[in-house]
Design an enzyme around this catalytic site. Structure first.
Site, mmCIF file in Angstrom:
data_model
loop_
_atom_site.group_PDB
_atom_site.id
_atom_site.type_symbol
_atom_site.label_atom_id
_atom_site.label_comp_id
_atom_site.label_asym_id
_atom_site.label_seq_id
_atom_site.Cartn_x
_atom_site.Cartn_y
_atom_site.Cartn_z
ATOM 1 N N LYS A 53 36.598 42.077 33.279
ATOM 2 C CA LYS A 53 37.969 41.812 33.714
ATOM 3 C C LYS A 53 38.853 41.456 32.518
ATOM 4 C CE LYS A 53 39.221 37.832 34.582
ATOM 5 N NZ LYS A 53 40.491 37.538 33.918
ATOM 6 N N GLN A 97 35.522 33.446 41.055
ATOM 7 C CA GLN A 97 34.390 34.361 41.098
ATOM 8 C C GLN A 97 33.326 33.878 42.080
ATOM 9 O OE1 GLN A 97 34.327 37.321 39.616
ATOM 10 N NE2 GLN A 97 32.317 37.721 40.460
ATOM 11 N N ASP A 120 42.510 38.700 44.929
ATOM 12 C CA ASP A 120 41.274 39.214 45.523
ATOM 13 C C ASP A 120 41.488 39.648 46.977
ATOM 14 O OD1 ASP A 120 38.910 39.452 44.071
ATOM 15 O OD2 ASP A 120 38.533 37.291 44.061
HETATM 16 N N1 GUN Z 1 31.844 38.684 43.555
HETATM 17 C C1 GUN Z 1 31.510 39.973 43.809
HETATM 18 N N2 GUN Z 1 32.613 40.727 43.963
HETATM 19 C C2 GUN Z 1 33.666 39.901 43.825
HETATM 20 C C3 GUN Z 1 35.076 40.072 43.883
HETATM 21 O O1 GUN Z 1 35.621 41.167 44.112
HETATM 22 N N3 GUN Z 1 35.820 38.949 43.671
HETATM 23 C C4 GUN Z 1 35.274 37.734 43.448
HETATM 24 N N4 GUN Z 1 36.086 36.686 43.275
HETATM 25 N N5 GUN Z 1 33.978 37.530 43.383
HETATM 26 C C5 GUN Z 1 33.184 38.614 43.570
#
Ligand code: GUN
Length: 293
Positions: A53, A97, A120
């Site tokens: 990211k 996350q 998200d």
């Molecule tokens: N863990 C796995 N996929 C994701 C996601 O798209 N966003 C977040 N915050 N955690 C994740």
């Protein structure tokens, strides 16, 4: 057979975003979009996701920041971090996350995020708005799948889409998005899950098969209709004596045998994964432009 290449498409989109950043932000003196990520603990997959990211933010010309906390960080302290980011006017959007350590309620944390910064799309306000077809932050993986299908001009109108897996993050939202009355949608959707009886009966009828089961190599060639489109959301580290790192990445679909039978398929890695990250960038751009209210 067409390879639905998420790496190529996500690079194209990042270049388009970078162009927009130059024209509408840098050249006009507006602060560039800022995406923050909160990472608690040492989960290996989460570390990789957050590192990717950061790299993508840099490529697109965004500001990115990461808030890292140890495994024993308390729920109360994490709620305070969320409150801080909700208030911080320099941050346009942020993610916490997942998964979080067991002693922290993921739902409680998600519900504390300001929906206008929830890039998200996990907050109930965004999930509800998405279900109603109102402007909302769409969850990154389903949004990435939709964009990939659109960019490859895969026709979904009137097609039978079969989704394997009903998670809140992928299966459920992608099935809603594909069934709505809209461009790159209008599909008839069947959502299969762990309690579905005779799953093969459904997969064999799928014009488009979206696999998000979290089970490595679950989908075999005998389960797929000739010339179907297959989207593999799975990602698993498996030991490999050929890879320098000692492991390679595999999906929920047995690529070698299924790819011979279908008209288009996403590879793992390099399919849905890069699309997820670029979707997060698109959401952050929307957040900074206050497009979702
Ligand atoms: N863990 C796995 N996929 C994701 C996601 O798209 N966003 C977040 N915050 N955690 C994740």
């Amino acid at each position: 057979m067409i390879l639905l290449d998420g790496k190529i498409i996500s690079d194209q989109i990042k270049a388009e975003i970078a162009k927009e950043i130059k024209k509408d932000f840098l050249d006009t003196g507006k602060p560039v979009p800022h995406l923050a990520a909160v990472l608690v603990g040492e989960d290996a997959a989460s570390q990789t996701y957050v590192a990717n990211k950061e790299k993508s933010c840099k490529e697109a010309g965004f500001t990115s920041s990461v808030y890292r906390y140890p495994e024993n960080f308390t729920e109360k302290n994490l709620l305070e971090v969320v409150d801080f980011l909700n208030r911080d006017e320099d941050v346009d959007g942020f993610i916490v996350q997942l998964p979080l350590p067991k002693h922290i309620s993921e739902q409680k944390i998600i519900e504390r995020i300001n929906p206008l910064k929830d890039v998200d799309g996990f907050h109930p306000a965004n999930a509800g708005r998405m279900m109603l077809g109102l402007p909302a932050f769409l969850p990154a993986t389903p949004f990435g799948i939709m964009t990939l299908l659109e960019r490859y001009s895969i026709d979904t109108d009137g097609k039978h889409v079969v989704v394997l897996g009903r998670s809140n993050i992928v299966g459920t939202p992608v099935s809603l998005m594909l069934s709505r009355k809209a461009k790159t949608a209008n599909a008839t959707v069947t959502l299969c899950h762990s309690h579905t009886k005779n799953i093969k009966k459904y997969t064999l009828d799928a014009d488009i098969l979206i696999v998000a089961m979290g089970r490595q190599g679950f989908v075999t060639a005998d389960m797929v209709k000739q010339d179907a489109v297959v989207v593999d959301v799975g990602i698993h580290r498996v030991p490999s004596k050929f890879a320098k790192s000692g492991f390679s990445l595999k999906g929920d679909v047995l690529f070698d045998e299924v790819s011979k039978k279908c008209s288009a398929i996403t590879p793992v890695p390099g399919g849905v994964g890069p699309m997820t990250i670029v979707s997060l960038l698109m959401n952050t751009l929307k957040a900074s432009k206050k497009e979702i209210r």
